[in-house]
Every structure is written in structure tokens, then in C-alpha cells.
Design a protein around this motif. Structure first.
Motif, PDB file in Angstrom:
ATOM      1  N   ARG A   1       0.841  -1.214   0.000  1.00  0.00           N
ATOM      2  CA  ARG A   1       0.000   0.000   0.000  1.00  0.00           C
ATOM      3  C   ARG A   1       0.865   1.250   0.000  1.00  0.00           C
ATOM      4  O   ARG A   1       0.513   2.260  -0.612  1.00  0.00           O
ATOM      5  CB  ARG A   1      -0.849   0.041   1.271  1.00  0.00           C
ATOM      6  CG  ARG A   1      -1.971  -0.944   1.307  1.00  0.00           C
ATOM      7  CD  ARG A   1      -2.734  -0.668   2.580  1.00  0.00           C
ATOM      8  NE  ARG A   1      -3.720  -1.682   2.846  1.00  0.00           N
ATOM      9  CZ  ARG A   1      -4.768  -1.496   3.647  1.00  0.00           C
ATOM     10  NH1 ARG A   1      -4.942  -0.341   4.252  1.00  0.00           N
ATOM     11  NH2 ARG A   1      -5.619  -2.465   3.845  1.00  0.00           N
TER      12      ARG A   1
ATOM     13  N   LYS B   1       3.891   1.621  -1.262  1.00  0.00           N
ATOM     14  CA  LYS B   1       4.457   1.850  -2.598  1.00  0.00           C
ATOM     15  C   LYS B   1       3.366   2.253  -3.594  1.00  0.00           C
ATOM     16  O   LYS B   1       3.618   3.037  -4.518  1.00  0.00           O
ATOM     17  CB  LYS B   1       5.199   0.597  -3.082  1.00  0.00           C
ATOM     18  CG  LYS B   1       6.462   0.332  -2.278  1.00  0.00           C
ATOM     19  CD  LYS B   1       7.208  -0.887  -2.805  1.00  0.00           C
ATOM     20  CE  LYS B   1       8.383  -1.217  -1.902  1.00  0.00           C
ATOM     21  NZ  LYS B   1       9.159  -2.364  -2.387  1.00  0.00           N
ATOM     22  N   ALA B   2       2.149   1.714  -3.400  1.00  0.00           N
ATOM     23  CA  ALA B   2       1.048   2.103  -4.289  1.00  0.00           C
ATOM     24  C   ALA B   2       0.746   3.594  -4.139  1.00  0.00           C
ATOM     25  O   ALA B   2       0.517   4.292  -5.128  1.00  0.00           O
ATOM     26  CB  ALA B   2      -0.195   1.260  -4.003  1.00  0.00           C
TER      27      ALA B   2
ATOM     28  N   GLY C   1       1.311   5.977  -7.036  1.00  0.00           N
ATOM     29  CA  GLY C   1      -0.007   6.274  -7.595  1.00  0.00           C
ATOM     30  C   GLY C   1      -0.462   7.700  -7.353  1.00  0.00           C
ATOM     31  O   GLY C   1      -1.220   8.258  -8.144  1.00  0.00           O
TER      32      GLY C   1
END
Ligand code: CP3
Length: 351
Positions: A163, A165-166, A170
Motif C-alpha cells: 500500500r 508503494k502504491a 499512484g
């Protein structure tokens, strides 16, 4: 002798010392029977807010081991807890966040804090400790923005940081706003400790080793640099530590600190090659080896001392003391490091 002349602070600055200084990350904690007896069963975050108790827990390992530095009894999530972002620390697990950080609205849950107004309990603990320590220096510490962010975004300890890294990739804007806010919190926490009398600081970026160098350079390093630069004027040595950071060492050296802490995966002579001559090293005995028979510990510790090269080396484990560690092993380690032959003098600069 004053704290300023101590082997620990001299080693941080790369100055000659009469013995290699030694302390242990997580030297206060469950491996000590006196810790278990004193600490009680309440939340660690409550214990940290009680200056008499926190001061006693800081001093226990100094009395037992004769280490060259104390580290404040506290935790990396204290600043976010003080700022009002809901966080608990579960025994045996670590920091837990019931409502993880997920959207721009969550930024408002991280209220700005001030070093003077919000950390009175820290100031009081540091003053109590420093009055008791005499010439032994006290290390203040904080979490680096990435490592603290990982708990807020994951909701607890993580293996893959998926999460985190997302969010980093993102929504880079929200990510950098989060890291910026966490940098301010860590800096305020550290300045409170230094103003009250801590003589060095360590930034724990324990989980930065989960990142590729380009990710680290782009999305994490700027916030760590903000913390490190914010301490520059205070003049105290800065130790920058992470686990699994072999591929990040050059970037960490560029971030700006007097000392870089290294785990057991990179031998210290190789770490020095990657870091360059300006930076002292701290580490790096594998904490798991402390559970092996003494002859194994002794051989490994002598190897660490040899590769550390004497001057500009602070002996430590490569990560925190494991709770199962026999305190006698750490006591013998301190004795071994202190009795080792005097480190060679710092090489004179060539013609
Ligand atoms: O080094 C010291 O002796 C000073 C005290 C210290 C604590 N936490 C006390 C503590 C320090 C330097 C920390 C830093 C910290 N906290 C880090 C960075 C160091 C590292 O290990 O990488 C991290 C990642 C945390 C977050 C955290 N807090 C974890 C992972 C845990 C362990 C959970 C457990 O019970 O094993 C904690 C809780 C904690 N912080 C304990 C102590 C002594 C143990 C639980 C307790 O006594 O209640």
C-alpha cells in the motif's frame, strides 16, 4: 571528562579515541529483567509520557552494561501520536493504526506540533536522564519519514509495503505532502530532545531497505534530508540508520549525517568504501548471533571490530537487540569491545 570528550561523540566526528565506543539499538526493553519488572503492563505510549519511568528505563541498560551512550526510552510513533493521529503500539507486534492514511483528508489528522509546546514530557525526561548520566552522552532519536509513513499507510507492520508503494507511485503529490508533514513532526521531536540536552541524534529509517535506489532517491530522500538539515545548526552529530540499505548507502551518505548505521549484510570495510571517507560508521554485529554460544559471538565481534577499522567506528548490532537475548552476552560484548587494542590513529591526509 564531559560528554563532549566521550569516545562516542569523538567517534561520531571521526576523531581519535582510546577505545571503540559501543551501545545497542533497543538496549532498553524486554531482554532486561529489570525492564520487565519496572515497565508494568500498560501501553508503551503511556510509559513514555511518564518522565520518571521513561528516565529510569533509559538508564537501566547504562547501569547494567556500561555502554558508551544512552538512548532515550521512547518510540518512533510518538510524534504522530502527539499530533493526534490515532496510533497504538501492540506488545509483540508494534505500531497499529486502525484508520490508515489513505486520502488528502487524512493530512488534517496530523496536526502541526511545536518542539516547545507539545513535547514537555520529552524535555522533562531528557533533563532527568542527562542529570543522572554525568559524562555519558544521551542519544535522541526519531523515525525517518518513510518508516513512519509505512505504519500509517499499512495500518501496522508490513512485509511487502504494497500500500505504501502504491501511494508513493499512484499519488506522488499526496505522498510527498505526507512525507513533508512527517518530516516536520520528526524534526520538532528531535529539536525538543536536543534543546533539552541530548548530545547526538539517530534517525531510524528501519524499513528503507524495501526500496530501490531510484525510488528512495526520488520519493523518500528529500524528506529525510529535510530532517537532517533541520538539525545542522544544532551542531549535534547525526546518525542515519536503516536495515537492508546496502544499495542505498551512497545516497544515505549524500543525505548529510556524521554517521551512517549499517546492518550485518554489508561488511563495514565495504560500507566505508560505499560511504566515502567523510562519514563514520555504526554497526554491525548480527543480533541473531547474540543467541549463539559465546565463542561464536566473540569471533563475530572481533571480525566487526577489524572491519570497522577503529577510528570513526561505533560498535553496535546491525539492528535492535532481540528480546530473547541473554543480558550477560551483551555485558561481555561491551567488555570485549572496551578491552580491544587501541584503534589505529586516523590516517594523516596525504601530501
Ligand atoms: O533503543 C532503545 O532501547 C530505546 C527505545 C526504543 C523503542 N523503540 C522502545 C520500544 C527505540 C529506539 C525504538 C525505535 C523503534 N520503534 C523503531 C526503530 C528501531 C527498529 O527496531 O528498527 C521501530 C520500527 C519502532 C516501532 C515499534 N515499537 C516496534 C516494531 C515495536 C516492537 C513490538 C514488540 O513488542 O516487539 C515497538 C514497541 C517498543 N518500542 C518496545 C520497546 C521497548 C517493546 C514493547 C513494550 O515494551 O511495550
Amino acid at each position: 571528562m564531559s560528554a563532549a570528550d566521550s569516545a562516542f561523540l569523538r567517534a561520531c566526528r571521526g576523531q581519535p579515541v582510546d577505545h571503540v565506543p559501543v551501545w545497542f539499538m533497543r538496549q532498553a526493553g524486554r531482554s532486561l529483567p529489570e525492564y520487565r519488572a519496572t515497565r508494568g503492563s500498560g501501553s508503551i505510549l503511556d510509559a513514555i509520557r511518564q518522565p520518571d519511568l521513561a528516565a529510569e528505563l533509559t538508564l537501566q541498560p547504562v547501569r547494567r552494561y556500561g555502554v558508551d551512550a544512552a538512548i532515550l526510552f521512547s518510540d518512533i510513533v510518538v510524534p504522530v501520536a502527539v499530533s493526534g493521529f490515532g496510533v497504538e503500539v501492540e506488545a509483540g507486534r508494534g505500531p497499529v493504526v486502525r484508520e490508515p492514511f489513505a486520502s488528502p483528508a487524512d493530512l488534517s489528522r496530523l496536526r502541526p506540533v511545536s518542539a516547545q509546546q507539545d513535547f514537555g514530557f520529552v524535555t522533562e525526561t531528557v533533563k532527568l536522564v542527562v542529570a543522572e548520566l554525568g559524562p555519558v552522552p544521551l542519544i535522541g532519536f526519531a523515525g525517518a519519514p518513510f518508516t513512519v509513513a509505512s505504519y500509517l499507510v499499512e495500518g501496522g507492520p508490513s512485509r511487502h509495503y504494497a500500500r505504501t508503494k502504491a501511494l508513493m507511485h499512484g499519488d506522488p503529490e499526496l505522498w510527498s505532502a505526507l512525507l513533508d508533514r512527517l518530516a516536520e513532526l520528526s524534526l520538532a521531536f528531535l529539536l525538543a530532545q536536543v534543546d533539552a540536552g541530548a548530545s547526538a541524534v539517530q534517525i531510524f529509517d528501519s524499513w528503507a531497505g524495501a526500496l530501490a535506489p531510484d525510488e528512495y532517491a526520488r520519493s523518500v530522500l528529500p524528506a529525510s534530508v529535510k530532517v537532517l538539515h533541520g538539525l545542522e545548526a544544532s551542531g549535534v552529530p547525526r546518525i542515519h540508520f536503516g536495515v537492508g540499505t546496502g544499495e542505498l548507502l551512497q545516497l544515505m551518505a549524500e543525505a548529510g549525517s556524521e554517521v551512517v548505521g549499517v546492518d550485518w549484510r554489508v561488511p563495514l570495510d565495504e560500507a566505508r568504501r560505499r560511504l566515502g571517507p567523510q562519514v563514520a560508521v555504526q554497526g554491525n554485529l548480527d543480533p541473531a548471533l547474540c543467541l549463539a554460544p559465546w565463542d561464536v559471538v566473540e569471533r563475530a565481534a572481533r571480525g566487526v571490530l577489524a572491519r570497522g577499522g577503529g577510528t570513526g567506528h561505533i560498535f553496535n548490532l546491525g539492528h535492535g537487540v532481540l528480546p530473547e537475548t541473554d543480558p550477560d552476552t551483551l555485558a561481555r560484548l561491551v567488555q570485549l569491545v572496551h578491552e580491544s587494542p587501541s584503534p589505529p590513529p586516523w590516517p594523516e591526509p596525504g601530501p
